[in-house]
Design an enzyme around this catalytic site. Structure first.
Site, PDB file in Angstrom:
ATOM      1  CB  ALA A 110      -0.892   0.031   1.248  1.00 57.97           C
ATOM      2  CB  THR A 132      -5.241   1.362   8.692  1.00 62.90           C
ATOM      3  OG1 THR A 132      -5.218   2.419   9.628  1.00 62.90           O
ATOM      4  CG2 THR A 132      -6.059   1.830   7.494  1.00 62.90           C
ATOM      5  CG  ASP A 133      -6.457   2.626  13.870  1.00 60.61           C
ATOM      6  OD1 ASP A 133      -5.855   3.130  12.900  1.00 60.61           O
ATOM      7  OD2 ASP A 133      -6.146   2.872  15.065  1.00 60.61           O
ATOM      8  CD  GLU A 134      -4.456   6.356   9.859  1.00 61.33           C
ATOM      9  OE1 GLU A 134      -4.696   7.279   9.065  1.00 61.33           O
ATOM     10  OE2 GLU A 134      -3.323   6.078  10.277  1.00 61.33           O
ATOM     11  CE1 TYR A 143      -2.736   4.024   4.319  1.00 62.93           C
ATOM     12  CE2 TYR A 143      -3.524   4.971   6.382  1.00 62.93           C
ATOM     13  CZ  TYR A 143      -2.978   3.907   5.674  1.00 62.93           C
ATOM     14  OH  TYR A 143      -2.683   2.737   6.329  1.00 62.93           O
ATOM     15  CB  ALA A 151     -10.862   7.740   1.421  1.00 67.48           C
ATOM     16  CE  LYS A 153      -4.832  -0.322   3.920  1.00 65.23           C
ATOM     17  NZ  LYS A 153      -3.939  -1.375   3.340  1.00 65.23           N
ATOM     18  CG  ASN A 177      -0.857   5.140  14.497  1.00 60.78           C
ATOM     19  OD1 ASN A 177      -2.073   5.092  14.352  1.00 60.78           O
ATOM     20  ND2 ASN A 177      -0.128   6.133  14.028  1.00 60.78           N
ATOM     21  CG  LEU A 219       5.281  11.135  16.007  1.00 56.21           C
ATOM     22  CD1 LEU A 219       5.507  12.614  15.729  1.00 56.21           C
ATOM     23  CD2 LEU A 219       4.130  10.963  16.999  1.00 56.21           C
ATOM     24  N   PRO A 262       9.148  18.093  14.887  1.00 59.69           N
ATOM     25  CG  PRO A 262       8.733  17.516  12.648  1.00 59.69           C
ATOM     26  CD  PRO A 262       9.685  17.273  13.779  1.00 59.69           C
TER      27      PRO A 262
HETATM   28  P1  NAD Z   1       5.132   0.889   4.102  1.00 59.51           P
HETATM   29  O1  NAD Z   1       4.809   2.137   3.338  1.00 59.51           O
HETATM   30  O2  NAD Z   1       6.311   0.884   5.020  1.00 59.51           O
HETATM   31  O3  NAD Z   1       5.338  -0.329   3.107  1.00 59.51           O
HETATM   32  C1  NAD Z   1       4.513  -0.534   1.987  1.00 59.51           C
HETATM   33  C2  NAD Z   1       5.232  -1.488   1.058  1.00 59.51           C
HETATM   34  O4  NAD Z   1       4.380  -1.717  -0.073  1.00 59.51           O
HETATM   35  C3  NAD Z   1       6.552  -0.937   0.510  1.00 59.51           C
HETATM   36  O5  NAD Z   1       7.536  -1.945   0.569  1.00 59.51           O
HETATM   37  C4  NAD Z   1       6.221  -0.592  -0.934  1.00 59.51           C
HETATM   38  O6  NAD Z   1       7.341  -0.692  -1.808  1.00 59.51           O
HETATM   39  C5  NAD Z   1       5.156  -1.617  -1.263  1.00 59.51           C
HETATM   40  N1  NAD Z   1       4.264  -1.198  -2.349  1.00 59.51           N
HETATM   41  C6  NAD Z   1       3.691   0.012  -2.526  1.00 59.51           C
HETATM   42  N2  NAD Z   1       2.947   0.006  -3.643  1.00 59.51           N
HETATM   43  C7  NAD Z   1       3.036  -1.237  -4.164  1.00 59.51           C
HETATM   44  C8  NAD Z   1       2.476  -1.876  -5.301  1.00 59.51           C
HETATM   45  N3  NAD Z   1       1.663  -1.213  -6.142  1.00 59.51           N
HETATM   46  N4  NAD Z   1       2.765  -3.166  -5.535  1.00 59.51           N
HETATM   47  C9  NAD Z   1       3.599  -3.856  -4.708  1.00 59.51           C
HETATM   48  N5  NAD Z   1       4.175  -3.303  -3.633  1.00 59.51           N
HETATM   49  C10 NAD Z   1       3.886  -2.011  -3.354  1.00 59.51           C
HETATM   50  O7  NAD Z   1       3.800   0.536   4.886  1.00 59.51           O
HETATM   51  P2  NAD Z   1       3.606  -0.246   6.251  1.00 59.51           P
HETATM   52  O8  NAD Z   1       3.587   0.740   7.348  1.00 59.51           O
HETATM   53  O9  NAD Z   1       4.517  -1.393   6.297  1.00 59.51           O
HETATM   54  O10 NAD Z   1       2.109  -0.769   6.065  1.00 59.51           O
HETATM   55  C11 NAD Z   1       1.850  -2.056   5.510  1.00 59.51           C
HETATM   56  C12 NAD Z   1       0.348  -2.262   5.447  1.00 59.51           C
HETATM   57  O11 NAD Z   1      -0.186  -2.175   6.769  1.00 59.51           O
HETATM   58  C13 NAD Z   1      -0.383  -1.201   4.629  1.00 59.51           C
HETATM   59  O12 NAD Z   1      -1.424  -1.825   3.928  1.00 59.51           O
HETATM   60  C14 NAD Z   1      -0.944  -0.245   5.684  1.00 59.51           C
HETATM   61  O13 NAD Z   1      -2.122   0.371   5.211  1.00 59.51           O
HETATM   62  C15 NAD Z   1      -1.220  -1.199   6.810  1.00 59.51           C
HETATM   63  N6  NAD Z   1      -1.176  -0.624   8.161  1.00 59.51           N
HETATM   64  C16 NAD Z   1      -0.112   0.150   8.557  1.00 59.51           C
HETATM   65  C17 NAD Z   1      -0.076   0.645   9.854  1.00 59.51           C
HETATM   66  C18 NAD Z   1       1.100   1.453  10.355  1.00 59.51           C
HETATM   67  O14 NAD Z   1       1.050   1.967  11.494  1.00 59.51           O
HETATM   68  N7  NAD Z   1       2.195   1.586   9.609  1.00 59.51           N
HETATM   69  C19 NAD Z   1      -1.120   0.371  10.743  1.00 59.51           C
HETATM   70  C20 NAD Z   1      -2.196  -0.414  10.307  1.00 59.51           C
HETATM   71  C21 NAD Z   1      -2.201  -0.923   9.015  1.00 59.51           C
HETATM   72  P1  TYD Z   2       2.011   9.238  11.530  1.00 56.45           P
HETATM   73  O1  TYD Z   2       3.193   8.539  12.098  1.00 56.45           O
HETATM   74  O2  TYD Z   2       2.148   9.914  10.201  1.00 56.45           O
HETATM   75  O3  TYD Z   2       0.819   8.164  11.503  1.00 56.45           O
HETATM   76  P2  TYD Z   2      -0.782   8.397  11.225  1.00 56.45           P
HETATM   77  O4  TYD Z   2      -0.997   9.718  10.615  1.00 56.45           O
HETATM   78  O5  TYD Z   2      -1.057   7.274  10.271  1.00 56.45           O
HETATM   79  O6  TYD Z   2      -1.444   8.238  12.555  1.00 56.45           O
HETATM   80  O7  TYD Z   2       1.529  10.315  12.582  1.00 56.45           O
HETATM   81  C1  TYD Z   2       1.188   9.942  13.904  1.00 56.45           C
HETATM   82  C2  TYD Z   2       0.668  11.176  14.602  1.00 56.45           C
HETATM   83  O8  TYD Z   2       1.750  12.112  14.757  1.00 56.45           O
HETATM   84  C3  TYD Z   2      -0.398  11.909  13.806  1.00 56.45           C
HETATM   85  O9  TYD Z   2      -1.361  12.437  14.722  1.00 56.45           O
HETATM   86  C4  TYD Z   2       0.346  13.036  13.134  1.00 56.45           C
HETATM   87  C5  TYD Z   2       1.454  13.353  14.098  1.00 56.45           C
HETATM   88  N1  TYD Z   2       2.740  13.820  13.516  1.00 56.45           N
HETATM   89  C6  TYD Z   2       3.369  14.963  14.033  1.00 56.45           C
HETATM   90  O10 TYD Z   2       2.864  15.617  14.974  1.00 56.45           O
HETATM   91  N2  TYD Z   2       4.549  15.343  13.479  1.00 56.45           N
HETATM   92  C7  TYD Z   2       5.139  14.678  12.445  1.00 56.45           C
HETATM   93  O11 TYD Z   2       6.212  15.090  11.958  1.00 56.45           O
HETATM   94  C8  TYD Z   2       4.483  13.505  11.938  1.00 56.45           C
HETATM   95  C9  TYD Z   2       5.082  12.725  10.801  1.00 56.45           C
HETATM   96  C10 TYD Z   2       3.288  13.098  12.505  1.00 56.45           C
END
Ligand code: NAD
Ligand code: TYD
Length: 353
Positions: free
Chosen positions: A82, A133-135, A159, A161, A163, A188, A199, A214
């Site tokens: 994603a 995601t929970d978002e 994002y 929307a 998902k 998260n 963050l 920030p």
């Molecule tokens: P990330 O951005 O670190 O990794 C995404 C990976 O997907 C990358 O390796 C990227 O190269 C690959 N990718 C992107 N577009 C692609 C495509 N078209 N085809 C194949 N590969 C592609 O994201 P993450 O934080 O590891 O999140 C992974 C999944 O978990 C996502 O679906 C995200 O929505 C979900 N998620 C993330 C969080 C979080 O806190 N990071 C929480 C809940 C759910």
């Molecule tokens: P983020 O890590 O981008 O995750 P998400 O937006 O998916 O929850 O951000 C976590 C929280 O931190 C979010 O409320 C936005 C805030 N944030 C900052 O205050 N400063 C920053 O530089 C970033 C990247 C996020």
């Protein structure tokens, strides 16, 4: 038997693949487009492992996905791929629509064709697990109960929307075609290999580099934080025993205001890697313009997963965040390798514009 993991070179996907080999030697084919967020270095410790293969490619490339499915005959496809960064989705939603919605659609089509052609026993055993995601549930007010699986979807960013749309497609492929799907909606994550635009890794990186930390708006927005390896364990549980067509919320029972998270990071860094001038890292905190449409609060009720599948997070926020800071301190070369080039351009767009 084998599994295909899409997005397995990203943050959560790479943790999942690495952890998988801690408990199994069932082969994994990682399919990853290797966008800015995908980093083969995350999987470097698997070099030479005959059970792992990294294929660079797009989940939206139906021909490639069909070939991989035909060749490897996986018993499951886990979709982590994603575009995942909310701020990037605000600057440019196009890629989010393309990968998260259109890409997931093409992936589902390829998987459906493969699944239809399987013998009965393999059809019954096959799983498509979609990582979400929970978002998608939108934003909570201070005293609202945490999100449960029955909350309505109210996504607020491009994002979330995108998902949400992908979750709906996955659901529809189960109800319409009988595809054996499972969906997880997690809060998260934080931990090793987290790209330093989010963050927690951004604050650790900036603190050590002597840069501002920030905080958007007043820093009172609340997120529920889960150590990434606990998320990976939850996904393994759902893959093994989840009920077909169902969704499972995954969370850490760790609601924290952003400013508190940053203070915790500063205190840990003061202890583990003090500033040369003896000043506290919190002096680098800077309040910046708020994110447009910034969701106020996320909170996850993970009791279904705990009750039905016996999952519980192993880490508290305190233990997980300490491990995370220690990992970043021990892996500064990993961060240095990615905080260049395209990454710098993004940081300039986001923070200096
Ligand atoms: P990330 O951005 O670190 O990794 C995404 C990976 O997907 C990358 O390796 C990227 O190269 C690959 N990718 C992107 N577009 C692609 C495509 N078209 N085809 C194949 N590969 C592609 O994201 P993450 O934080 O590891 O999140 C992974 C999944 O978990 C996502 O679906 C995200 O929505 C979900 N998620 C993330 C969080 C979080 O806190 N990071 C929480 C809940 C759910
Ligand atoms: P983020 O890590 O981008 O995750 P998400 O937006 O998916 O929850 O951000 C976590 C929280 O931190 C979010 O409320 C936005 C805030 N944030 C900052 O205050 N400063 C920053 O530089 C970033 C990247 C996020």
């Amino acid at each position: 038997m084998s599994i295909i993991v899409t997005g397995g070179a990203g943050f959560i996907g790479s943790n999942f693949v690495l952890d998988w080999f801690g408990t199994s030697d069932e082969p994994v084919i990682t399919l990853d487009k290797l966008t800015y967020a995908g980093n083969p270095e995350n999987l470097a410790s698997l070099a030479g492992n005959p059970h792992h293969q990294l294929v660079q490619g797009d989940i939206g490339d139906t021909k490639l996905v069909a070939e991989l499915l035909a060749k490897h005959k996986p018993r499951a496809v886990l979709n982590f791929a994603a575009e995942s960064h909310v701020d990037r989705s605000i600057h440019g939603p196009g890629e989010f629509i393309q990968t998260n919605i259109v890409g997931t659609f093409h992936l589902l089509e390829a998987v459906r064709a493969y699944w239809n052609g399987l013998p009965d026993d393999e059809r019954a055993a096959f799983r498509f697990l979609h990582v979400s995601t929970d978002e998608v549930y939108g934003s909570l007010k201070k005293d609202d109960p945490a999100f449960s699986e029955t909350n309505r979807y109210e996504p607020n960013s491009p994002y979330s929307a995108s998902k949400a749309a992908s979750d709906h497609l996955v659901r529809a492929y189960h109800h319409t075609y009988g595809l054996p799907v499972l969906t997880t909606n997690c809060s998260n994550n934080y931990g090793p290999y987290h790209f330093p635009e989010k963050l927690i890794p951004l604050v650790i990186h900036n603190a050590l580099a002597g840069k501002p930390l920030p905080i958007y708006g007043d820093g009172q927005q609340i997120r529920d934080w889960l150590y990434v390896k606990d998320h990976c364990a939850a996904i393994r549980r759902v893959l093994a025993d989840g009920k077909l067509g169902e969704t499972y919320n995954v969370g850490g029972w760790n609601e924290k205001a952003n400013l508190d998270v940053v203070h915790t990071l500063c205190t840990l860094l003061d202890e583990l890697s003090p500033r040369a001038d003896g000043q506290p890292y919190k002096n680098q905190i800077t309040f910046v313009k708020d994110r447009p449409g910034h969701d106020q609060r996320y909170a996850i009720d993970a009791s279904r997963l705990e009750r039905e599948l016996g999952w519980k997070p192993a880490e508290t926020f305190e233990s997980g965040i300490r491990k995370t800071v220690q990992w970043y301190l021990a892996n500064q070369a990993w961060v240095a390798n990615i905080t260049s080039g395209a990454y710098r351009d993004w940081v300039n767009t986001q923070y200096d514009a």
